[in-house]
Design an enzyme around this catalytic site. Structure first.
Site, PDB file in Angstrom:
ATOM      1  N   LYS A   1       0.869  -1.178   0.000  1.00  0.00           N
ATOM      2  CA  LYS A   1       0.000   0.000   0.000  1.00  0.00           C
ATOM      3  C   LYS A   1       0.908   1.230   0.000  1.00  0.00           C
ATOM      4  O   LYS A   1       1.414   1.628   1.037  1.00  0.00           O
ATOM      5  CB  LYS A   1      -0.894  -0.020   1.258  1.00  0.00           C
ATOM      6  CG  LYS A   1      -2.197   0.744   1.172  1.00  0.00           C
ATOM      7  CD  LYS A   1      -2.098   2.253   1.100  1.00  0.00           C
ATOM      8  CE  LYS A   1      -1.448   2.951   2.240  1.00  0.00           C
ATOM      9  NZ  LYS A   1      -1.252   4.416   1.898  1.00  0.00           N
TER      10      LYS A   1
ATOM     11  N   CYS B   1      14.285  10.892   6.275  1.00  0.00           N
ATOM     12  CA  CYS B   1      14.407  10.374   7.638  1.00  0.00           C
ATOM     13  C   CYS B   1      15.825  10.531   8.165  1.00  0.00           C
ATOM     14  O   CYS B   1      16.053  10.491   9.371  1.00  0.00           O
ATOM     15  CB  CYS B   1      13.991   8.920   7.692  1.00  0.00           C
ATOM     16  SG  CYS B   1      15.042   7.854   6.695  1.00  0.00           S
TER      17      CYS B   1
ATOM     18  N   GLU C   1      10.150   1.072  10.177  1.00  0.00           N
ATOM     19  CA  GLU C   1      11.153   2.089   9.880  1.00  0.00           C
ATOM     20  C   GLU C   1      10.470   3.439  10.047  1.00  0.00           C
ATOM     21  O   GLU C   1       9.697   3.857   9.189  1.00  0.00           O
ATOM     22  CB  GLU C   1      11.682   1.902   8.458  1.00  0.00           C
ATOM     23  CG  GLU C   1      12.458   0.638   8.252  1.00  0.00           C
ATOM     24  CD  GLU C   1      13.806   0.654   8.980  1.00  0.00           C
ATOM     25  OE1 GLU C   1      14.408  -0.407   9.110  1.00  0.00           O
ATOM     26  OE2 GLU C   1      14.219   1.738   9.422  1.00  0.00           O
TER      27      GLU C   1
HETATM   28  N1  LIG Z   1      13.095   5.011   8.880  1.00  0.00           N
HETATM   29  C1  LIG Z   1      13.015   5.022   7.563  1.00  0.00           C
HETATM   30  O1  LIG Z   1      13.628   4.202   6.849  1.00  0.00           O
HETATM   31  C2  LIG Z   1      12.136   6.029   6.895  1.00  0.00           C
HETATM   32  C3  LIG Z   1      12.251   6.180   5.509  1.00  0.00           C
HETATM   33  C4  LIG Z   1      11.392   7.108   4.886  1.00  0.00           C
HETATM   34  C5  LIG Z   1      10.485   7.853   5.625  1.00  0.00           C
HETATM   35  N2  LIG Z   1      10.420   7.669   6.964  1.00  0.00           N
HETATM   36  C6  LIG Z   1       9.494   8.448   7.771  1.00  0.00           C
HETATM   37  O2  LIG Z   1       8.239   8.596   7.091  1.00  0.00           O
HETATM   38  C7  LIG Z   1       7.664   9.854   7.446  1.00  0.00           C
HETATM   39  C8  LIG Z   1       7.298  10.629   6.200  1.00  0.00           C
HETATM   40  O3  LIG Z   1       6.523   9.824   5.343  1.00  0.00           O
HETATM   41  P1  LIG Z   1       4.933   9.953   5.334  1.00  0.00           P
HETATM   42  O4  LIG Z   1       4.504  11.353   5.549  1.00  0.00           O
HETATM   43  O5  LIG Z   1       4.457   9.187   4.135  1.00  0.00           O
HETATM   44  O6  LIG Z   1       4.567   9.144   6.651  1.00  0.00           O
HETATM   45  P2  LIG Z   1       3.096   8.729   7.129  1.00  0.00           P
HETATM   46  O7  LIG Z   1       3.316   7.933   8.346  1.00  0.00           O
HETATM   47  O8  LIG Z   1       2.176   9.868   7.158  1.00  0.00           O
HETATM   48  O9  LIG Z   1       2.562   7.751   5.945  1.00  0.00           O
HETATM   49  C9  LIG Z   1       3.265   6.576   5.649  1.00  0.00           C
HETATM   50  C10 LIG Z   1       2.287   5.570   5.042  1.00  0.00           C
HETATM   51  O10 LIG Z   1       1.278   5.314   6.005  1.00  0.00           O
HETATM   52  C11 LIG Z   1      -0.014   5.601   5.457  1.00  0.00           C
HETATM   53  N3  LIG Z   1      -0.826   6.178   6.513  1.00  0.00           N
HETATM   54  C12 LIG Z   1      -0.933   7.478   6.860  1.00  0.00           C
HETATM   55  N4  LIG Z   1      -1.785   7.613   7.886  1.00  0.00           N
HETATM   56  C13 LIG Z   1      -2.231   6.381   8.209  1.00  0.00           C
HETATM   57  C14 LIG Z   1      -3.133   5.862   9.183  1.00  0.00           C
HETATM   58  N5  LIG Z   1      -3.761   6.660  10.039  1.00  0.00           N
HETATM   59  N6  LIG Z   1      -3.341   4.531   9.202  1.00  0.00           N
HETATM   60  C15 LIG Z   1      -2.704   3.717   8.325  1.00  0.00           C
HETATM   61  N7  LIG Z   1      -1.843   4.147   7.380  1.00  0.00           N
HETATM   62  C16 LIG Z   1      -1.612   5.461   7.328  1.00  0.00           C
HETATM   63  C17 LIG Z   1       0.242   6.563   4.332  1.00  0.00           C
HETATM   64  O11 LIG Z   1      -0.785   6.465   3.356  1.00  0.00           O
HETATM   65  C18 LIG Z   1       1.580   6.079   3.792  1.00  0.00           C
HETATM   66  O12 LIG Z   1       1.376   5.001   2.896  1.00  0.00           O
HETATM   67  C19 LIG Z   1       8.718  10.581   8.254  1.00  0.00           C
HETATM   68  O13 LIG Z   1       8.458  10.443   9.637  1.00  0.00           O
HETATM   69  C20 LIG Z   1       9.996   9.841   7.897  1.00  0.00           C
HETATM   70  O14 LIG Z   1      10.983   9.927   8.900  1.00  0.00           O
HETATM   71  C21 LIG Z   1      11.237   6.780   7.626  1.00  0.00           C
HETATM   72  N1  LIG Z   2      17.179   8.438   2.869  1.00  0.00           N
HETATM   73  C1  LIG Z   2      16.611   7.282   3.539  1.00  0.00           C
HETATM   74  C2  LIG Z   2      15.116   7.211   3.338  1.00  0.00           C
HETATM   75  C3  LIG Z   2      14.451   7.939   4.431  1.00  0.00           C
HETATM   76  O1  LIG Z   2      13.798   8.964   4.274  1.00  0.00           O
HETATM   77  C4  LIG Z   2      17.276   6.008   3.026  1.00  0.00           C
HETATM   78  O2  LIG Z   2      18.332   6.115   2.421  1.00  0.00           O
HETATM   79  O3  LIG Z   2      16.722   4.938   3.275  1.00  0.00           O
END
Ligand SMILES: NC(=O)c1ccc[n+]([C@@H]2O[C@H](COP(=O)([O-])OP(=O)(O)OC[C@H]3O[C@@H](n4cnc5c(N)ncnc54)[C@H](O)[C@@H]3O)[C@@H](O)[C@H]2O)c1
Ligand SMILES: N[C@@H](CC=O)C(=O)O
Length: 498
Positions: free
Chosen positions: A189, A298, A264
Site C-alpha cells: 500500500k 528520515c 522504519e
Molecule cells: N526510517 C526510515 O527508513 C524512513 C524512511 C522514509 C520515511 N520515513 C518516515 O516517514 C515519514 C514521512 O513519510 P509519510 O509522511 O508518508 O509518513 P506517514 O506515516 O504519514 O505515511 C506513511 C504511510 O502510512 C499511510 N498512513 C498514513 N496515515 C495512516 C493511518 N492513520 N493509518 C494507516 N496508514 C496510514 C500513508 O498512506 C503512507 O502510505 C517521516 O516520519 C519519515 O521519517 C522513515
Molecule cells: N534516505 C533514507 C530514506 C528515508 O527517508 C534512506 O536512504 O533509506
C-alpha cells in the site's frame, strides 16, 4: 485522463509504465465503489492522474490471490526466484529515466535525485536476489540419543507493506525484494501522494515473470486499508516505513493477529561538529545532510550542534552555502531543492519557524517571498535554538536548519540523546578518541562519521527507541521475512551401527 497525465505519458519512453489502477492478482483493477483520488504534481499543483480507492472486498481479494500464489512461489528453488528478481532489476535499470520522470512528477525531488533513488532502489533488488540463496539453517549437536537436530529457514508468509511518499520507489524495493527472495507474496500500500512509482514497479514485476498474486499494489483510504491488512490473520508480516505516529497505530492494529513487525519510523538526527573541525568543511557537509530531499528525509540533519569555539564561523559558512541552493521545479536542470509534498507540509514548516522565533531563536535567512510556488519553502537557518522548540523536539521534515552550540563532549552527548527518536546521527571530527566516545554513547541505530552518505544495500538500516523495530537491507534484512523451524529427527539408530 487529465491533460497532465496525457503530458506525462508523452514524456515517457514507455507510456505503459504510467498506470492509474491498482494491481491485484496480475490484473489492473478499478475501485468497485467508483471512489478515486487525484494525484498532484507538488511543483505545479496540477493533477497528474487519478487512482482508484479499492473497497474492502478488493483488499481481501488481494489476500486471497497472495494465499493461492504463495504455494507455487515458495516451492520455487531460491535460484529460480533469484532469476526473476534479477530480471526485475534489469527492467528497473533499463527504465530508469521513465521511473525517474514519474517520481519527480509525483514527489517533486529533482530529476538527478530521482535517478539516484531508482538506482538505489534497484540495488536492493539485486542484493536480495542473491541473499535469497543464502538462507542457511543450522545443524545442532544433539543432546538426545539417536537423534539429529537442526533448523530450516522458511518464508513467513503473506507480507503487507505500507510505504511513505518521500522515497516512493526505494522504500518499496528494500522491503519487497527481501520478502520475494524469502519466498513470500507481497501486498503493497503506497502513499496516495506517490502511487505511480509503485504501479510502475508492478508493471515491471509482471514483465519480469513474477507470477500473478505474488506482487500486489492496493490503493485506498489509508486508515481503511491498514485496518483490513492489520486485522487479516493470513497476513503474517507487516513492514511499515513512515512516521512514528502511524507506526504506533499499526502496532496496535496488528496486535490481535500477532504479526511479525518491521518498522522504519521517524528520525531526529543530530549533526555534531567537533572543535577540531574546519568550519567550512563541516558547514558544507551539514548543508548537504540537512537539505537532502528538501529536508524530507528520515536521515536529514534535524538538529545541528556545533562546538562553541567554531560556532560563529560555522554559521557564516552554513548561511553562505545555503544561500547558493537553488529551489525550483525538479524537472528543471540545476535545481537543488524541489517543492515540499503539499501545502500542509509548507504550513507545518512555517509553524516550526514561527515557534522557534517566538521562543528566542534568531532567523538568519529564509525569505519565503522568493518561493517559486505555493508548495515551495525556501531554506531557513535558525540559531540560538533551544530544546523547548519544535525545531528541536520534532522531526521537522522541512528545509529548516536549527543550530545550537555546546561546550563539551559530555554536554553534546546529553543534548543529542534528548529525544524519543534514535534513527541516525552524524559526527564530524577527526579526533579518534572523540569519535569512539560519541559513537558508543549516542542512542541511535546508525552513526555516520565524517560522511553524509551512509546507506546502501549492505547496511543494516534501522533505528532504536521510537524510530523503529528491526533492520532493512544488509545480512539480516531478509530475516524479517523468514521463520526458523527447529526439527528433531529421533530413533535414527546410532551412527556406529551398534
Ligand atoms: N526510517 C526510515 O527508513 C524512513 C524512511 C522514509 C520515511 N520515513 C518516515 O516517514 C515519514 C514521512 O513519510 P509519510 O509522511 O508518508 O509518513 P506517514 O506515516 O504519514 O505515511 C506513511 C504511510 O502510512 C499511510 N498512513 C498514513 N496515515 C495512516 C493511518 N492513520 N493509518 C494507516 N496508514 C496510514 C500513508 O498512506 C503512507 O502510505 C517521516 O516520519 C519519515 O521519517 C522513515
Ligand atoms: N534516505 C533514507 C530514506 C528515508 O527517508 C534512506 O536512504 O533509506
Amino acid at each position: 485522463m487529465t491533460t497532465l497525465s496525457t503530458t506525462l505519458a508523452k514524456r515517457l519512453e514507455d507510456p505503459r509504465l504510467f498506470r492509474q489502477y491498482a494491481y491485484v492478482n496480475g490484473k489492473w483493477t478499478h475501485g468497485e465503489g467508483g471512489r478515486e483520488e487525484a494525484v498532484y504534481d507538488p511543483a505545479t499543483n496540477e493533477a497528474i492522474g487519478h487512482i482508484p480507492l479499492l473497497e474492502a472486498n478488493q483488499i481481501t481479494a488481494a489476500v486471497d490471490a497472495a494465499e493461492e500464489a504463495f504455494v507455487q512461489w515458495r516451492a520455487l528453488r531460491a535460484d529460480e526466484r533469484c532469476e526473476k528478481l534479477l530480471a526485475w532489476y534489469d527492467l528497473i535499470q533499463a527504465n530508469r529515466e521513465d521511473l525517474a520522470t514519474i517520481m519527480t512528477l509525483e514527489q517533486g525531488k529533482p530529476l538527478p535525485d530521482s535517478r539516484g533513488e531508482v538506482q538505489y532502489g534497484a540495488s536492493f533488488v539485486r542484493w536480495f536476489a542473491e541473499e535469497g540463496k543464502r538462507t542457511y539453517g543450522d545443524t545442532i549437536p544433539s543432546p538426545i540419543p539417536n537423534a539429529s537436530l537442526g533448523t530450516l529457514k522458511e518464508p513467513v508468509g503473506i507480507s503487507a507493506m505500507i510505504t511513505p511518499w518521500n522515497f516512493p520507489l526505494a522504500m518499496i524495493t528494500r522491503k519487497a525484494a527481501a520478502a520475494l527472495a524469502a519466498g513470500c507474496p507481497v501486498i503493497i500500500k503506497p502513499a496516495n501522494e506517490t502511487p505511480f512509482s509503485a504501479l510502475a514497479l508492478a508493471e515491471l514485476a509482471e514483465r519480469a515473470g513474477i507470477p500473478e498474486g505474488i506482487f500486489n499494489v492496493v490503493l485506498g483510504d489509508p486508515p481503511e486499508v491498514s485496518k483490513i491488512l492489520c486485522s487479516e490473520p493470513r497476513i503474517r508480516a507487516l513492514s511499515f516505513t513512515g512516521s512514528t505516529r502511524v507506526g504506533r497505530i499499526l502496532i496496535e492494529q496488528s496486535a490481535n493477529t500477532v504479526k511479525r513487525l518491521a518498522l522504519e519510523l521517524g528520525g531526529n538526527a543530530p549533526f555534531i561538529v567537533g572543535p577540531d573541525m574546519d568550519p567550512k568543511e563541516a558547514a558544507y557537509a551539514a548543508v548537504a545532510a540537512k537539505f537532502q530531499t528538501a529536508g524530507q528525509d528520515c536521515l536529514a540533519a534535524n538538529r545541528i550542534l556545533v562546538h562553541e569555539s567554531i560556532h560563529d564561523e560555522f554559521v557564516e559558512q552554513f548561511a553562505e552555502r545555503m544561500s547558493a541552493l537553488t529551489v525550483g521545479n525538479g524537472l528543471e536542470s540545476e535545481v537543488d531543492l524541489g517543492p515540499l509534498i503539499h501545502r500542509q507540509a509548507v504550513d507545518k514548516a512555517a509553524s516550526i519557524v514561527d515557534d522557534a522565533v517566538s521562543k528566542g531563536a534568531t532567523m538568519i535567512a529564509g525569505d519565503q517571498s522568493q518561493a517559486p510556488g505555493e508548495n515551495f519553502f525556501m531554506p531557513v537557518l535558525l540559531t540560538n535554538v533551544t530544546a523547548n522548540m519544535k525545531v528541536w523536539r520534532e522531526e521537522n521534515f522541512a528545509p529548516v536548519a536549527g543550530i545550537t552550540k555546546y561546550s563539551s563532549d559530555d554536554e553534546v552527548i546529553e543534548m543529542a540523546n534528548d529525544t524519543e527518536y534514535g534513527l541516525a546521527a552524524y559526527i564530524y571530527t577527526h579526533d579518534i578518541r572523540r569519535i569512539w566516545k560519541l559513537m558508543r554513547a549516542l542512542e541511535y541505530g546508525m552513526v555516520s562519521v565524517n560522511s553524509v552518505k551512509m546507506t546502501g544495500p549492505p547496511v543494516p538500516f534501522g533505528g532504536v527507541k521510537q524510530s523503529g523495530l528491526g533492520r532493512e537491507g544488509g545480512a539480516t534484512g531478509i530475516d524479517e521475512y523468514l521463520e526458523t523451524k527447529y526439527y528433531c529427527l529421533g530413533a535414527l539408530g546410532s551412527v556406529s551401527g551398534s
